[in-house]
Enzyme design. Sequence first.
Site, PDB file in Angstrom:
ATOM      1  N   TYR A   1      15.856  -4.644  13.772  1.00  0.00           N
ATOM      2  CA  TYR A   1      15.583  -4.621  12.326  1.00  0.00           C
ATOM      3  C   TYR A   1      16.675  -5.352  11.540  1.00  0.00           C
ATOM      4  O   TYR A   1      16.385  -6.171  10.664  1.00  0.00           O
ATOM      5  CB  TYR A   1      15.484  -3.154  11.882  1.00  0.00           C
ATOM      6  CG  TYR A   1      15.101  -2.962  10.435  1.00  0.00           C
ATOM      7  CD1 TYR A   1      13.791  -3.154  10.006  1.00  0.00           C
ATOM      8  CD2 TYR A   1      16.043  -2.552   9.489  1.00  0.00           C
ATOM      9  CE1 TYR A   1      13.428  -2.954   8.683  1.00  0.00           C
ATOM     10  CE2 TYR A   1      15.689  -2.349   8.169  1.00  0.00           C
ATOM     11  CZ  TYR A   1      14.385  -2.555   7.763  1.00  0.00           C
ATOM     12  OH  TYR A   1      14.029  -2.361   6.462  1.00  0.00           O
TER      13      TYR A   1
ATOM     14  N   ARG B   1      -2.334  -3.265   5.809  1.00  0.00           N
ATOM     15  CA  ARG B   1      -3.019  -3.109   7.099  1.00  0.00           C
ATOM     16  C   ARG B   1      -4.010  -1.963   6.987  1.00  0.00           C
ATOM     17  O   ARG B   1      -5.025  -1.945   7.656  1.00  0.00           O
ATOM     18  CB  ARG B   1      -1.998  -2.833   8.204  1.00  0.00           C
ATOM     19  CG  ARG B   1      -1.130  -4.036   8.518  1.00  0.00           C
ATOM     20  CD  ARG B   1      -0.049  -3.706   9.525  1.00  0.00           C
ATOM     21  NE  ARG B   1      -0.598  -3.534  10.870  1.00  0.00           N
ATOM     22  CZ  ARG B   1       0.131  -3.152  11.914  1.00  0.00           C
ATOM     23  NH1 ARG B   1       1.416  -2.900  11.767  1.00  0.00           N
ATOM     24  NH2 ARG B   1      -0.417  -3.028  13.091  1.00  0.00           N
TER      25      ARG B   1
ATOM     26  N   GLY C   1       7.044  -4.851   6.459  1.00  0.00           N
ATOM     27  CA  GLY C   1       7.997  -4.786   7.568  1.00  0.00           C
ATOM     28  C   GLY C   1       7.784  -3.535   8.395  1.00  0.00           C
ATOM     29  O   GLY C   1       7.165  -2.574   7.940  1.00  0.00           O
TER      30      GLY C   1
ATOM     31  N   ASN D   1       0.804  -1.228   0.000  1.00  0.00           N
ATOM     32  CA  ASN D   1       0.000   0.000   0.000  1.00  0.00           C
ATOM     33  C   ASN D   1       0.834   1.274   0.000  1.00  0.00           C
ATOM     34  O   ASN D   1       0.305   2.366  -0.106  1.00  0.00           O
ATOM     35  CB  ASN D   1      -0.952   0.006   1.203  1.00  0.00           C
ATOM     36  CG  ASN D   1      -0.220  -0.192   2.519  1.00  0.00           C
ATOM     37  OD1 ASN D   1       0.652  -1.061   2.619  1.00  0.00           O
ATOM     38  ND2 ASN D   1      -0.552   0.589   3.524  1.00  0.00           N
ATOM     39  N   ARG D   2       2.173   1.153   0.134  1.00  0.00           N
ATOM     40  CA  ARG D   2       2.993   2.378   0.093  1.00  0.00           C
ATOM     41  C   ARG D   2       4.442   2.021  -0.211  1.00  0.00           C
ATOM     42  O   ARG D   2       4.850   0.865  -0.181  1.00  0.00           O
ATOM     43  CB  ARG D   2       2.910   3.145   1.411  1.00  0.00           C
ATOM     44  CG  ARG D   2       3.455   2.388   2.598  1.00  0.00           C
ATOM     45  CD  ARG D   2       3.071   3.040   3.925  1.00  0.00           C
ATOM     46  NE  ARG D   2       3.640   2.292   5.032  1.00  0.00           N
ATOM     47  CZ  ARG D   2       4.737   2.655   5.701  1.00  0.00           C
ATOM     48  NH1 ARG D   2       5.386   3.756   5.382  1.00  0.00           N
ATOM     49  NH2 ARG D   2       5.185   1.914   6.688  1.00  0.00           N
TER      50      ARG D   2
ATOM     51  N   ILE E   1       8.079   1.057  -1.248  1.00  0.00           N
ATOM     52  CA  ILE E   1       8.677   0.062  -2.140  1.00  0.00           C
ATOM     53  C   ILE E   1       7.634  -0.972  -2.584  1.00  0.00           C
ATOM     54  O   ILE E   1       7.562  -1.328  -3.760  1.00  0.00           O
ATOM     55  CB  ILE E   1       9.868  -0.626  -1.437  1.00  0.00           C
ATOM     56  CG1 ILE E   1      11.032   0.365  -1.282  1.00  0.00           C
ATOM     57  CG2 ILE E   1      10.333  -1.858  -2.212  1.00  0.00           C
ATOM     58  CD1 ILE E   1      12.192  -0.145  -0.421  1.00  0.00           C
TER      59      ILE E   1
ATOM     60  N   LYS F   1      16.282  -8.710   9.201  1.00  0.00           N
ATOM     61  CA  LYS F   1      16.598  -8.682   7.771  1.00  0.00           C
ATOM     62  C   LYS F   1      17.735  -9.649   7.422  1.00  0.00           C
ATOM     63  O   LYS F   1      17.758 -10.219   6.330  1.00  0.00           O
ATOM     64  CB  LYS F   1      16.948  -7.248   7.343  1.00  0.00           C
ATOM     65  CG  LYS F   1      15.757  -6.286   7.422  1.00  0.00           C
ATOM     66  CD  LYS F   1      14.603  -6.747   6.538  1.00  0.00           C
ATOM     67  CE  LYS F   1      13.514  -5.717   6.414  1.00  0.00           C
ATOM     68  NZ  LYS F   1      12.426  -6.166   5.514  1.00  0.00           N
TER      69      LYS F   1
END
Length: 236
Positions: free
Chosen positions: A142, A36, A79, A13-14, A16, A146
Amino acid sequence: METPRTVLVTGGNRGIGYAIAARYVAAGHRVAVTARSGAGPDGTLTVHAEMTDSASIDAAFTTVEQELGPIEILVANAGITKDTLLMRMSEDDFTSVIDTNLGGTFRVVKRASKGMLKARFGRIVLISSVVGLYGGAGQVNYSASKAGLVGFARSVTRELGARGITANVIAPGFVETDMTAVLPEAQQAEYKKSIPAGRFGTVDDIADAVVWVSSDSAGYISGAVIPVDGGLGMGH
């Protein structure tokens, strides 16, 4: 001409994820995104999914399968970050980021693999980060989540590689998104100095790499970590 595939991009939805979904639509694929809140680009089907909840993920997949068919390409992009120095990082700061970024990837890949095994075809693309292998101060949670994606993709490759399924990792560097836009000018300039290409990446730089590695022509590439970072991480 690429074979049209059914694609699911998590967190589409936003940023990348949105750019990746738009690129797949432009290439003629059937595209769904999880979100979400908000929605994916025009031409996509948006389904609600909570990365920490298997039942929510299962329901989202079922909707996509009914509307568009079994998922052939999965891009695990959703993420979160909760950046803070180790000494200040709460247990929840750590576990919530791991559960969303790494646990969420486990849940969506496990659910997608059923259909891929049946079809004897699949492309799994995990969106990591340069800090996964390079490290980032204030990002123990984070970075760990990753970095975990690398071992994850390589294990999946060993398990499923003989069934026409590939699993690869894309590791973006600094990308011009809402997340980097809030950094102070001086800090942005400092970061740019460390990037051999001399610029931040664009969301399209990442989308190009994702669409290519999931294409028919990349079928013999699996377990790879592909940095898209202007040379920032070299060797990491």
